[in-house]
Design a protein around this motif. Structure first.
Motif, short mmCIF file in Angstrom:
data_model
loop_
_atom_site.label_atom_id
_atom_site.label_comp_id
_atom_site.label_asym_id
_atom_site.label_seq_id
_atom_site.Cartn_x
_atom_site.Cartn_y
_atom_site.Cartn_z
N LEU B 236 0.67 -1.10 -0.26
CA LEU B 236 -0.07 -0.07 -0.11
C LEU B 236 1.04 1.41 -0.42
CD1 LEU B 236 -2.16 -1.07 2.21
CD2 LEU B 236 -2.86 -1.44 0.59
N LYS B 237 0.29 2.03 -0.94
CA LYS B 237 0.77 3.61 -0.64
C LYS B 237 0.23 4.56 0.27
CE LYS B 237 4.80 3.66 -3.59
NZ LYS B 237 6.28 4.27 -4.39
N VAL B 238 0.52 5.39 0.94
CA VAL B 238 -0.64 6.16 1.76
C VAL B 238 -0.03 8.04 1.52
CG1 VAL B 238 -1.05 4.40 3.64
CG2 VAL B 238 0.99 6.15 4.42
N ASP B 239 -1.24 8.81 1.51
CA ASP B 239 -1.02 9.91 1.67
C ASP B 239 -0.05 10.60 2.22
OD1 ASP B 239 -2.06 9.85 3.06
OD2 ASP B 239 -4.06 11.67 2.61
N ASP B 240 0.12 10.39 3.20
CA ASP B 240 1.24 10.87 3.95
C ASP B 240 2.06 9.75 4.92
OD1 ASP B 240 2.45 12.57 6.11
OD2 ASP B 240 0.89 13.48 7.19
N LEU B 241 3.16 9.19 4.23
CA LEU B 241 3.98 8.70 4.02
C LEU B 241 4.30 8.52 5.77
CD1 LEU B 241 6.99 9.54 4.49
CD2 LEU B 241 6.43 8.49 2.03
N PHE B 242 4.44 9.98 6.04
CA PHE B 242 4.86 9.75 8.11
C PHE B 242 3.64 9.59 8.80
CE2 PHE B 242 7.75 12.79 5.59
CZ PHE B 242 9.23 12.48 5.41
N LYS B 243 2.89 9.71 8.51
CA LYS B 243 2.09 8.76 9.49
C LYS B 243 1.78 7.38 8.98
CE LYS B 243 -0.78 12.83 10.05
NZ LYS B 243 -2.10 14.27 10.22
N ALA B 244 2.69 7.26 8.33
CA ALA B 244 2.41 5.54 8.26
C ALA B 244 2.55 4.34 9.25
CB ALA B 244 3.99 4.88 7.42
N ASP B 245 2.93 4.33 10.20
CA ASP B 245 2.71 3.96 11.72
C ASP B 245 1.10 4.23 12.08
OD1 ASP B 245 5.03 3.71 11.39
OD2 ASP B 245 6.03 4.62 13.44
N GLU B 246 0.73 5.49 12.02
CA GLU B 246 -0.80 5.24 12.40
C GLU B 246 -1.39 4.44 11.48
OE1 GLU B 246 -2.08 9.62 12.93
OE2 GLU B 246 0.28 9.31 13.72
N PHE B 247 -1.25 4.59 10.08
CA PHE B 247 -2.51 3.76 9.12
C PHE B 247 -1.99 2.49 9.29
CE2 PHE B 247 -2.23 7.73 6.69
CZ PHE B 247 -3.39 7.55 6.20
N ALA B 248 -1.24 1.79 9.54
CA ALA B 248 -0.28 0.85 10.06
C ALA B 248 -1.01 0.25 10.98
CB ALA B 248 0.73 0.46 10.11
N GLU B 249 -1.47 0.80 11.63
CA GLU B 249 -2.20 0.50 13.09
C GLU B 249 -3.69 -0.08 12.61
OE1 GLU B 249 -2.46 2.59 17.84
OE2 GLU B 249 -0.50 2.03 16.89
N GLU B 250 -3.65 1.14 12.09
CA GLU B 250 -5.84 1.26 11.79
C GLU B 250 -5.77 -0.51 10.75
OE1 GLU B 250 -6.92 4.88 9.29
OE2 GLU B 250 -8.50 3.85 8.91
N LEU B 251 -4.78 -0.18 9.63
CA LEU B 251 -4.76 -1.35 8.69
C LEU B 251 -5.24 -3.01 9.71
CD1 LEU B 251 -3.36 0.18 5.58
CD2 LEU B 251 -5.90 -0.28 5.51
N ALA B 252 -4.45 -3.07 10.29
CA ALA B 252 -4.08 -3.98 11.07
C ALA B 252 -5.38 -4.47 11.69
CB ALA B 252 -3.01 -4.02 12.13
N SER B 253 -5.78 -4.18 12.53
CA SER B 253 -6.84 -4.17 13.24
C SER B 253 -8.47 -4.44 12.44
CB SER B 253 -7.51 -2.46 14.64
OG SER B 253 -7.78 -1.41 13.66
N ALA B 254 -7.69 -3.66 11.51
CA ALA B 254 -9.33 -3.47 10.28
C ALA B 254 -8.97 -5.11 9.68
CB ALA B 254 -9.28 -2.08 8.95
N THR B 255 -8.21 -5.25 9.41
CA THR B 255 -7.72 -6.96 8.62
C THR B 255 -7.58 -7.97 9.67
OG1 THR B 255 -5.50 -6.10 8.15
CG2 THR B 255 -7.04 -5.57 6.48
N GLY B 256 -6.99 -6.97 10.89
CA GLY B 256 -6.35 -8.78 11.44
C GLY B 256 -4.99 -9.41 10.67
N LEU B 257 -5.00 -8.84 9.66
CA LEU B 257 -3.03 -9.05 8.80
C LEU B 257 -2.08 -8.38 10.26
CD1 LEU B 257 -4.14 -8.67 5.27
CD2 LEU B 257 -3.89 -10.93 6.46
#
Lengths: 238, 408
Positions: B236-257
């Motif tokens: 994945l790519k996100v619009d603010d890569l300096f917030k990648a940690d927060e996105f990763a956390e959100e996606l982990a809880s949303a997908t379980g991956l």
């Protein structure tokens, strides 16, 4: 009749190290509404100190000052500030105008500073007073563009802007030539007679003092004489 | 206009040279603040773009499976670690079977800009006697530019990934002596192999890509790695890569991956950027201190110069708070004025330096980013700093004794 100002047992000592130097030694004094009173005395006699204490700029060591029966000695600094702003006017030997402001701004400055804003009523009052002191055509001149006599007239208008109970003038003509000094005294007298404003004028000029209703002389911190220049309704005070 | 503001402006206007000097001093500090912010943020973005730009910001993978204890090694006298290893090796191979539903979740996540399901594995590229270890990336053909812009960096051929094509980096092609249209054997670590035709050669300038990555159609990769239907990861790519940690956390809880942001694999880069950021903040902090000291000392001098006026104001009943307000407002005007002038100057210079010289690839030689000059911060902080600096002179002004002034 309750005097406008009643001073009793007023003492002021200046402390220098462990030494107390008495400057005022038990002053007893009454000023009545509408009076035009001269305060005479040699340099160092305590005139300016007495004026500063009456103007609440300086606190006495002891004693009482009642204005219209209200004791002002025990008031806090901020209360005294408000008191000065509402009920007193000052005219100094040097005009002490604010140089960046015009004549009219200097006049209504005390009112605007208290209110926080300028209002048309203040400007009208300032215009009226500048007209009264003969400076209608100099209202919008910067203070530093006026002559010495004109500056002192502006200072007089500023002292009157709050319709004070008492105007304290410390050598108001001391820095003016004889002709201008005479004009300024005429103006003060006229305001006193027409508007009933009480004046307490410190001077060492006997000619100036002779134009007042009453002369109070202070020597070495004590009132040594308190006499009417002309027969007035206040003779019973003497 | 509040009367105190009028008085403050009149005081400042009465000494234009001093006021301009004061505003100029503040402007220099604000200028430095913007210059440093613009440089450090620009440098950070350039570094990140160079190192992370062609990589995924977040990788979604199956969670690592935990070994179950089949036999207690302590009881049997065997080493329990051997039991673990033995059992892990027998797990089903990691893949995301119903990847389409995870792609949908990622697509619904605000801020996710690019999604690329991939089948990734290791293998060897064989041409005659030449063998090169490679990372095989099986992707949907239409998403070949999802992570690295392969098409834009093609030096030969094209990037069409049909079932017989392979696209690889320039260095790898040179290593194997491969030219467009020639065949090459790709053998996976599952020992399956397929002969493919070289379709395109790219050069993105990142060694890890140019020497190691080969792109094939995802269906080819599934065959090679013997994982039909699924994918091994979703990049994945996100619009603010300096917030990648927060996105990763959100996606982990949303997908379980398992969700890994780029920062985990680039700790030294992140630490370096953080250290650089802290150095910048230190310099910016010093520039603010300069503002405070400058404004305080100048206004303190003004207090002494205006002692008479202050004393007279006090005599006719102007309150201490009004006098203090005049000085604080002067600090505010000087601070805000200086900050705006300095920020504008900083923007102009940074934009000029950025555009003054460029590298061959069009990137600026000096990595300034005028858009990241922290203009709001500098104006707000400088204004507040100047107002705070004015408190000391303001307090000094309120202590002026009117009797002393009058007697002089």
């Amino acid at each position: 009749m309750t005097p406008l100002v009643h001073v009793s047992d007023l003492v002021k000592n200046y402390r220098s190290g462990s030494l107390d130097t008495p400057v005022l030694k038990g002053i007893e004094l009454d000023l009545h509404e509408g009076e035009f009173v001269a305060l005479l005395g040699p340099s160092g006699s305590g005139k300016s100190t007495l004026l500063s204490i009456l103007g609440t700029l300086l606190r006495p060591t002891r004693g009482s000052i009642q204005v219209k029966g209200f004791e002002v000695v025990g008031l806090s600094d901020s209360e005294l500030t408000v008191f000065r702003n509402r009920y007193l006017g000052f005219v100094f030997q040097f005009h002490h105008l604010l140089p960046e402001f015009t004549a009219i701004e200097n006049v209504y400055f005390p009112l605007a500073a208290r209110r926080g804003w300028e209002t048309q009523a203040m400007k009208d009052r300032a215009e009226y007073l500048l007209d009264r002191v003969g400076l209608a055509d100099r209202m919008h001149y910067r203070a530093n563009k006026l002559s010495g006599g004109q500056k002192q007239r502006v200072a007089i208008a500023r002292a009157l802007v709050n319709s004070p109970l008492l105007v304290l003038a410390d050598e108001p003509t001391g820095n003016l030539d004889q002709e201008t000094a005479s004009q300024v005294m005429d103006l003060l007298r006229e305001i006193n007679q027409h508007e009933g404003t009480t004046f307490f004028i410190s001077t060492h000029d006997s000619q100036i003092a002779s134009r007042c209703d009453r002369r109070i002389t202070v020597i070495d911190g004590k009132i040594t004489s308190n006499s009417n220049v002309q027969q007035t309704a206040y003779a019973d005070n003497e | 206009m509040p009367f105190s503001l009028k008085v403050a402006l009149r005081h400042l206007a009465s000494s234009p040279a001093q006021t301009l000097l004061l505003i100029g001093g503040v402007a220099v500090s604000a200028f430095l603040f913007v210059f440093i912010a613009s440089l450090i943020n620009g440098l950070r973005d350039t570094l990140v773009k160079k190192t992370i730009g062609n990589l995924a910001h977040i990788v979604l993978e199956p969670k690592e499976q935990t070994a179950r204890l089949l036999m207690d090694g302590m009881d049997t006298g065997k080493d329990p670690l051997i039991l673990d290893a033995y059992e892990k090796a027998n797990f089903q191979r990691d893949q995301i079977r119903n990847w389409q539903s995870f792609v949908e979740i990622a697509a619904r996540t605000k801020g996710v800009t690019v999604i690329s399901p991939e089948m990734v594995g290791n293998g060897f590229l064989i041409r005659g006697q030449a063998v090169a270890p490679v990372s095989v990336v099986g992707i949907l053909p239409e998403r070949i530019n999802a992570m690295a812009n392969i098409e834009a960096n093609l030096v030969e051929g094209d990037a069409t990934l049909d079932l017989s094509s392979i696209v690889l980096g320039k260095k790898l092609a040179e290593k194997l002596g491969l030219r467009i249209g020639q065949s090459v054997v790709l053998r996976s670590d599952r020992d399956r192999e397929r002969t493919l035709l070289l379709r395109g050669i790219y050069d993105v300038g990142v060694s890890s890509l140019d020497e190691r990555i080969v792109y094939v159609n995802i269906r080819v990769a599934r065959g090679l790695f013997d994982l039909a239907g699924g994918v091994t990861q979703i990049e994945l790519k996100v619009d603010d890569l300096f917030k990648a940690d927060e996105f990763a956390e959100e996606l982990a809880s949303a997908t379980g991956l398992k969700s890994t942001p780029w920062t985990e694999g680039n700790k030294s880069l992140r630490d370096g950027l953080n250290a650089q950021g802290r150095s910048g903040m230190l310099i910016q902090g010093f520039s603010l201190i300069t503002v405070v000291v400058g404004v305080a000392s100048a206004l303190l001098l003004t207090t002494y110069r205006r002692r008479n006026e202050i004393g007279i104001m006090r005599s006719f009943g102007v309150s201490k708070s009004f006098i203090a307000t005049i000085f604080v407002l002067q600090g505010m005007i000087v601070g805000m004025g200086g900050a705006i002038v300095g920020a504008a100057g900083g923007y102009q210079l940074c934009a000029f330096l950025r555009d003054s010289a460029r590298l061959d690839n069009g990137d600026p030689l000096l990595p300034f980013d005028p858009a990241q000059g922290a203009y709001v911060e500098v104006i707000v902080l400088t204004t507040i700093g100047s107002m705070l600096a004015a408190i000391w002179p303001a307090r000094a002004a309120t202590r002026v004794d009117p009797v002393e002034v009058i007697s002089q």
